[in-house]
Write a protein that holds these residues in place. Structure first.
Motif, PDB file in Angstrom:
ATOM      1  N   ARG A  12     -36.935 -64.804  46.801  1.00  0.00           N
ATOM      2  CA  ARG A  12     -38.005 -63.824  46.981  1.00  0.00           C
ATOM      3  C   ARG A  12     -37.927 -62.845  45.813  1.00  0.00           C
ATOM      4  N   LEU A  13     -39.090 -62.447  45.314  1.00  0.00           N
ATOM      5  CA  LEU A  13     -39.172 -61.601  44.115  1.00  0.00           C
ATOM      6  C   LEU A  13     -39.511 -60.165  44.507  1.00  0.00           C
ATOM      7  N   ILE A  14     -38.596 -59.256  44.199  1.00  0.00           N
ATOM      8  CA  ILE A  14     -38.729 -57.823  44.516  1.00  0.00           C
ATOM      9  C   ILE A  14     -38.738 -57.040  43.210  1.00  0.00           C
ATOM     10  N   ILE A  54     -47.124 -55.721  35.680  1.00  0.00           N
ATOM     11  CA  ILE A  54     -46.143 -56.690  36.165  1.00  0.00           C
ATOM     12  C   ILE A  54     -45.260 -56.088  37.250  1.00  0.00           C
ATOM     13  N   MET A  55     -45.036 -54.785  37.207  1.00  0.00           N
ATOM     14  CA  MET A  55     -44.171 -54.150  38.204  1.00  0.00           C
ATOM     15  C   MET A  55     -44.817 -54.151  39.587  1.00  0.00           C
ATOM     16  N   ALA A  56     -46.123 -54.397  39.651  1.00  0.00           N
ATOM     17  CA  ALA A  56     -46.835 -54.447  40.935  1.00  0.00           C
ATOM     18  C   ALA A  56     -47.102 -55.878  41.397  1.00  0.00           C
ATOM     19  N   ARG A  57     -46.683 -56.875  40.618  1.00  0.00           N
ATOM     20  CA  ARG A  57     -47.038 -58.257  40.921  1.00  0.00           C
ATOM     21  C   ARG A  57     -45.957 -59.014  41.693  1.00  0.00           C
ATOM     22  N   SER A  58     -44.872 -58.362  42.022  1.00  0.00           N
ATOM     23  CA  SER A  58     -43.831 -59.038  42.797  1.00  0.00           C
ATOM     24  C   SER A  58     -44.297 -59.218  44.238  1.00  0.00           C
ATOM     25  N   GLU A  59     -43.494 -59.958  45.005  1.00  0.00           N
ATOM     26  CA  GLU A  59     -43.851 -60.172  46.414  1.00  0.00           C
ATOM     27  C   GLU A  59     -43.717 -58.890  47.228  1.00  0.00           C
ATOM     28  N   GLN A  60     -42.807 -58.018  46.817  1.00  0.00           N
ATOM     29  CA  GLN A  60     -42.646 -56.716  47.475  1.00  0.00           C
ATOM     30  C   GLN A  60     -42.215 -55.689  46.444  1.00  0.00           C
ATOM     31  N   VAL A  61     -42.980 -54.600  46.361  1.00  0.00           N
ATOM     32  CA  VAL A  61     -42.647 -53.511  45.449  1.00  0.00           C
ATOM     33  C   VAL A  61     -41.935 -52.415  46.224  1.00  0.00           C
ATOM     34  N   ILE A  62     -40.884 -51.857  45.610  1.00  0.00           N
ATOM     35  CA  ILE A  62     -40.217 -50.670  46.137  1.00  0.00           C
ATOM     36  C   ILE A  62     -40.601 -49.501  45.239  1.00  0.00           C
ATOM     37  N   ALA A  63     -41.109 -48.426  45.835  1.00  0.00           N
ATOM     38  CA  ALA A  63     -41.438 -47.201  45.097  1.00  0.00           C
ATOM     39  C   ALA A  63     -40.357 -46.174  45.367  1.00  0.00           C
ATOM     40  N   ILE A  64     -39.899 -45.460  44.341  1.00  0.00           N
ATOM     41  CA  ILE A  64     -38.775 -44.535  44.524  1.00  0.00           C
ATOM     42  C   ILE A  64     -39.190 -43.172  45.075  1.00  0.00           C
ATOM     43  N   SER A  65     -40.486 -42.981  45.316  1.00  0.00           N
ATOM     44  CA  SER A  65     -40.963 -41.729  45.915  1.00  0.00           C
ATOM     45  C   SER A  65     -42.402 -41.935  46.362  1.00  0.00           C
ATOM     46  N   ILE A 111     -32.510 -63.393  46.549  1.00  0.00           N
ATOM     47  CA  ILE A 111     -33.373 -62.298  46.093  1.00  0.00           C
ATOM     48  C   ILE A 111     -33.262 -62.151  44.578  1.00  0.00           C
ATOM     49  N   LEU A 112     -34.401 -62.017  43.916  1.00  0.00           N
ATOM     50  CA  LEU A 112     -34.469 -61.568  42.527  1.00  0.00           C
ATOM     51  C   LEU A 112     -35.045 -60.162  42.556  1.00  0.00           C
ATOM     52  N   HIS A 113     -34.327 -59.202  41.992  1.00  0.00           N
ATOM     53  CA  HIS A 113     -34.767 -57.800  42.035  1.00  0.00           C
ATOM     54  C   HIS A 113     -34.874 -57.273  40.613  1.00  0.00           C
ATOM     55  N   VAL A 114     -36.111 -57.079  40.151  1.00  0.00           N
ATOM     56  CA  VAL A 114     -36.345 -56.625  38.777  1.00  0.00           C
ATOM     57  C   VAL A 114     -36.611 -55.123  38.764  1.00  0.00           C
ATOM     58  N   ARG A 115     -36.138 -54.454  37.672  1.00  0.00           N
ATOM     59  CA  ARG A 115     -36.174 -52.993  37.630  1.00  0.00           C
ATOM     60  C   ARG A 115     -36.810 -52.435  36.364  1.00  0.00           C
ATOM     61  N   LEU A 119     -27.100 -42.244  49.193  1.00  0.00           N
ATOM     62  CA  LEU A 119     -26.925 -43.589  48.666  1.00  0.00           C
ATOM     63  C   LEU A 119     -26.767 -44.596  49.801  1.00  0.00           C
ATOM     64  N   LYS A 120     -26.075 -44.198  50.855  1.00  0.00           N
ATOM     65  CA  LYS A 120     -25.875 -45.085  51.998  1.00  0.00           C
ATOM     66  C   LYS A 120     -27.207 -45.521  52.589  1.00  0.00           C
ATOM     67  N   ARG A 121     -28.116 -44.558  52.797  1.00  0.00           N
ATOM     68  CA  ARG A 121     -29.413 -44.900  53.385  1.00  0.00           C
ATOM     69  C   ARG A 121     -30.259 -45.709  52.405  1.00  0.00           C
ATOM     70  N   GLN A 122     -30.175 -45.382  51.120  1.00  0.00           N
ATOM     71  CA  GLN A 122     -30.917 -46.139  50.104  1.00  0.00           C
ATOM     72  C   GLN A 122     -30.512 -47.612  50.142  1.00  0.00           C
ATOM     73  N   ALA A 123     -29.211 -47.857  50.189  1.00  0.00           N
ATOM     74  CA  ALA A 123     -28.718 -49.236  50.214  1.00  0.00           C
ATOM     75  C   ALA A 123     -29.114 -49.942  51.505  1.00  0.00           C
ATOM     76  N   GLU A 124     -28.953 -49.256  52.636  1.00  0.00           N
ATOM     77  CA  GLU A 124     -29.328 -49.859  53.925  1.00  0.00           C
ATOM     78  C   GLU A 124     -30.797 -50.248  53.947  1.00  0.00           C
ATOM     79  N   HIS A 125     -31.640 -49.343  53.464  1.00  0.00           N
ATOM     80  CA  HIS A 125     -33.088 -49.585  53.474  1.00  0.00           C
ATOM     81  C   HIS A 125     -33.445 -50.744  52.543  1.00  0.00           C
ATOM     82  N   THR A 126     -32.802 -50.804  51.374  1.00  0.00           N
ATOM     83  CA  THR A 126     -33.067 -51.893  50.429  1.00  0.00           C
ATOM     84  C   THR A 126     -32.656 -53.233  51.019  1.00  0.00           C
ATOM     85  N   ILE A 127     -31.496 -53.280  51.669  1.00  0.00           N
ATOM     86  CA  ILE A 127     -31.031 -54.522  52.299  1.00  0.00           C
ATOM     87  C   ILE A 127     -31.970 -54.926  53.431  1.00  0.00           C
TER      88      ILE A 127
END
Length: 372
Positions: A109-111, A126-137, A83-87, A351-359
């Motif tokens: 995979r590019l996240i 560019i933040m929307a061009r990855s294979e999967q975007v995570i939105a924080i809200s 995984i490559l995860h850009v922020r 934080l526990k749920r955030q990490a679980e969901h990200t994984i």
């Protein structure tokens, strides 16, 4: 899994803190964690918790940063992460340019995580061009759909920022001498109910609204004291002086105190009767809301942006409409009557749920066929 996170630097801030939090949780779950940045004060902590760090100057908004594409591609090929995860936008551009030249069958995979409501242009896209975007809200998710729909490969995954419940929870004991030392430093806080507004000093964070509120409340509640917690950035010191002048002009210096930036904020949350989030423009997320809720302290905030999402779940009675000074005053008075109410932190904001969901997102992406 082997996960490589990429961001400009590791000094301070929400993105940086989120990177360290996720890195730590990855290690605890048995995965390999790598972070690439231009370095910073948080690197020793990152490495002490089991991650590896590579220093590359991927932070400059300059054409010269394109010289980092090749070294970055070589690093990715050598480390072979899953995984490559850009922020952030500059690292996202450099990573995208490096990644797209890799073998489509074997590349990571590019996240991306959209941490903000970015300006609307091709640079931010560019933040929307990855294979999967995570939105924080949901606020950020809606913004992406409204402004970057054409770039999204699939619907964003909403994963809220999380609180470390080992650090923030209502069962934490305040050190025996902590409050005595604070009251020695700020004598006006002694024997008062604290109303707390945390956040850096900037015009849209609502400090002026808070000052007006305190002036009104002290005529009815003589035992309250307003506290503005947070410092001004180096180029914003004039605004701090402006706020303090406003307090003097209103004659409420004895009822409102500026305490600057604090590293012991969880104790301030716990000892406060009410916490406020009065941002005057939509924020992507409201960390002060969930931190306060994690400590059990009720929060009052405007019904806009990410903070309102957190409030609806953790303490809905604290919502007031934006720019409605009368509603803000009345809600404060209601919550000051009787015993202190309790806010509660929902699992989605841990934080526990955030990490679980990200994984879970990582694992889902890895299972998809290359190039899908």
């Amino acid at each position: 899994m082997k996960v490589m996170q990429l961001l400009p630097a590791l000094n301070s801030g929400g993105v940086e803190r989120g990177t360290l939090d996720l890195a730590r949780m990855l290690i605890q779950a048995g995965h390999t964690s790598i972070v690439v940045s231009s370095g910073g004060t948080m690197v020793p902590k990152l490495e002490s918790e089991g991650s590896r760090h590579f220093t590359l100057p991927i932070h400059k908004k300059s054409l010269s940063s394109l010289l980092q594409v090749r070294p970055l591609r070589q690093l990715i090929e050598w480390e072979a992460p899953d995984i490559l995860h850009v922020r952030s936008r500059v690292p996202a551009w450099l990573t995208f340019l490096a990644w797209r030249k890799l073998d489509i069958q074997s590349r990571p995979r590019l996240i991306s995580t959209a941490h903000g409501l970015y300006s609307i242009n091709r640079y931010s896209a560019i933040m929307a061009r990855s294979e999967q975007v995570i939105a924080i809200s949901e606020c950020v998710n809606d913004y992406l759909h409204d402004n970057y729909q054409a770039y999204l490969q699939r619907p964003p995954e909403v994963i809220y920022r999380g609180v470390d419940t080992e650090e923030f929870n209502p069962n934490i004991s305040v050190p025996a001498d902590w409050k005595a030392n604070i009251e020695k430093e700020y004598p006006n806080l002694a024997n008062k109910q604290w109303l707390l507004l945390p956040g850096r000093l900037t015009r849209w964070k609502g400090q002026e609204d808070f000052i007006e509120l305190i002036q009104r409340l002290i005529s009815k509640h003589h035992d309250i004291h307003g506290i503005i917690l947070g410092g001004a950035e180096a180029n914003k010191s004039h605004y701090e002086k402006e706020l303090k002048q406003k307090v003097r002009e209103k004659g409420i210096e004895g009822h409102l105190t500026f305490v600057g930036h604090r590293s012991d904020i969880r104790y301030w949350y716990k000892e406060s009767r009410l916490v406020y989030n009065l941002s005057k423009r939509p924020e992507p997320f409201g960390r002060t809301v969930i931190e306060s809720a994690a400590m059990g302290t009720p929060v009052i905030g405007y019904n806009i942006g990410g903070p309102a999402e957190s409030l609806r779940v953790c303490f809905p009675q604290g919502l007031v409409e934006q720019n409605d000074a009368e509603a803000l005053y009345n809600r404060s008075r209601e919550l000051l009557k009787g015993p202190k109410q309790k806010a509660s932190l929902a699992e989605d904001f841990t934080l526990k749920r955030q990490a679980e969901h990200t994984i879970e997102v990582y694992e889902t992406m890895i299972k998809k066929s290359p190039g899908a």
